[in-house]
Write a protein that holds these residues in place. Sequence first.
Motif, PDB file in Angstrom:
ATOM      1  N   ALA A   1       0.854  -1.196   0.000  1.00 56.34           N
ATOM      2  CA  ALA A   1       0.000   0.000   0.000  1.00 56.34           C
ATOM      3  C   ALA A   1       0.881   1.234   0.000  1.00 56.34           C
ATOM      4  O   ALA A   1       1.539   1.549   0.991  1.00 56.34           O
ATOM      5  N   ASP A   2       0.890   1.925  -1.117  1.00 61.06           N
ATOM      6  CA  ASP A   2       1.785   3.076  -1.273  1.00 61.06           C
ATOM      7  C   ASP A   2       1.245   4.318  -0.566  1.00 61.06           C
ATOM      8  O   ASP A   2       2.006   5.122  -0.035  1.00 61.06           O
TER       9      ASP A   2
ATOM     10  N   ALA B   1      12.609  -4.363   4.055  1.00 65.21           N
ATOM     11  CA  ALA B   1      13.006  -4.417   5.464  1.00 65.21           C
ATOM     12  C   ALA B   1      11.892  -3.907   6.367  1.00 65.21           C
ATOM     13  O   ALA B   1      11.613  -4.486   7.430  1.00 65.21           O
ATOM     14  N   ALA B   2      11.225  -2.830   5.949  1.00 65.07           N
ATOM     15  CA  ALA B   2      10.148  -2.255   6.762  1.00 65.07           C
ATOM     16  C   ALA B   2       8.992  -3.242   6.923  1.00 65.07           C
ATOM     17  O   ALA B   2       8.326  -3.266   7.964  1.00 65.07           O
TER      18      ALA B   2
ATOM     19  N   GLU C   1      12.823   8.236   3.539  1.00 62.58           N
ATOM     20  CA  GLU C   1      12.477   8.896   4.798  1.00 62.58           C
ATOM     21  C   GLU C   1      11.028   8.594   5.191  1.00 62.58           C
ATOM     22  O   GLU C   1      10.725   8.351   6.366  1.00 62.58           O
ATOM     23  N   LEU C   2      10.138   8.581   4.209  1.00 59.51           N
ATOM     24  CA  LEU C   2       8.744   8.245   4.465  1.00 59.51           C
ATOM     25  C   LEU C   2       8.600   6.789   4.915  1.00 59.51           C
ATOM     26  O   LEU C   2       7.814   6.473   5.819  1.00 59.51           O
ATOM     27  N   VAL C   3       9.369   5.893   4.284  1.00 64.48           N
ATOM     28  CA  VAL C   3       9.350   4.483   4.677  1.00 64.48           C
ATOM     29  C   VAL C   3       9.852   4.338   6.118  1.00 64.48           C
ATOM     30  O   VAL C   3       9.244   3.637   6.945  1.00 64.48           O
ATOM     31  N   ASP C   4      10.962   5.015   6.427  1.00 60.94           N
ATOM     32  CA  ASP C   4      11.519   4.953   7.778  1.00 60.94           C
ATOM     33  C   ASP C   4      10.549   5.503   8.816  1.00 60.94           C
ATOM     34  O   ASP C   4      10.582   5.105   9.985  1.00 60.94           O
ATOM     35  N   GLY C   5       9.686   6.418   8.380  1.00 64.62           N
ATOM     36  CA  GLY C   5       8.697   6.998   9.279  1.00 64.62           C
ATOM     37  C   GLY C   5       7.470   6.131   9.480  1.00 64.62           C
ATOM     38  O   GLY C   5       6.483   6.588  10.081  1.00 64.62           O
ATOM     39  N   GLY C   6       7.502   4.908   8.965  1.00 63.26           N
ATOM     40  CA  GLY C   6       6.396   3.989   9.156  1.00 63.26           C
ATOM     41  C   GLY C   6       5.238   4.201   8.214  1.00 63.26           C
ATOM     42  O   GLY C   6       4.114   3.739   8.479  1.00 63.26           O
TER      43      GLY C   6
END
Length: 224
Positions: free
Chosen positions: A21-22, A126-127, A83-88
Amino acid sequence: MTPVTPDIRLVVLDMAGTTVADGGLVEEAFTAAARHMGEEPASMLDHVRATMGESKISVFRHLFGEETRAQEANKAFEAAYAELVDGGRIAALPGARETIELLKSQGRTVVLTTGFARPTQDAILAALGWQDLAHLTLCPADAGGRGRPYPDMVLTAFLRTAVADDVRQLAVVGDTSYDMLSGVRAGAGVVAGVLTGAHDADALRAAGATQVLDGVGQLPGVLA
């Protein structure tokens, strides 16, 4: 939906919009990249939406022309997306993991593909905890640099896995017309569009979809 008949041994699945889900992250990251380049993103977003599924560097080459600027914009995009991915801000689509596991239990080989660069693809995997979920993961660089709508990633999956005797034993699944075109050009026996991402049923069929599914969770039943 009518069950299909080819002996499908290899399933090539898109990520964002198909199994992941993008949530509009591509547009957010593009907006950040355009502003980094000193450009107004609003005038470019229509092209970004129309080319969802295409290799991102190809999109930036079209928009910015000169290669150095395109590469700089692409790096800014990848950094913003990471950065958005790292932010959950990333999640699996409902049932996606279970679908991949079911396809594997049916004896099929599963490959995940993306139009993103490898660092971004790895960050998403990884996320989600998906590093070992599929048999193989591919980005455009793994297939000589050309992403969708070229057939290169699909054919690379075919060659690397060596599980199919014929390209007609491939299923290609995605949410954009570019996914459909790549499957058609590779000669895949099944080219399935899903309605969980960028393009609607008419666009998917116009690009060659043999099946249009509400979501990837319907795929194992169609292939069974």
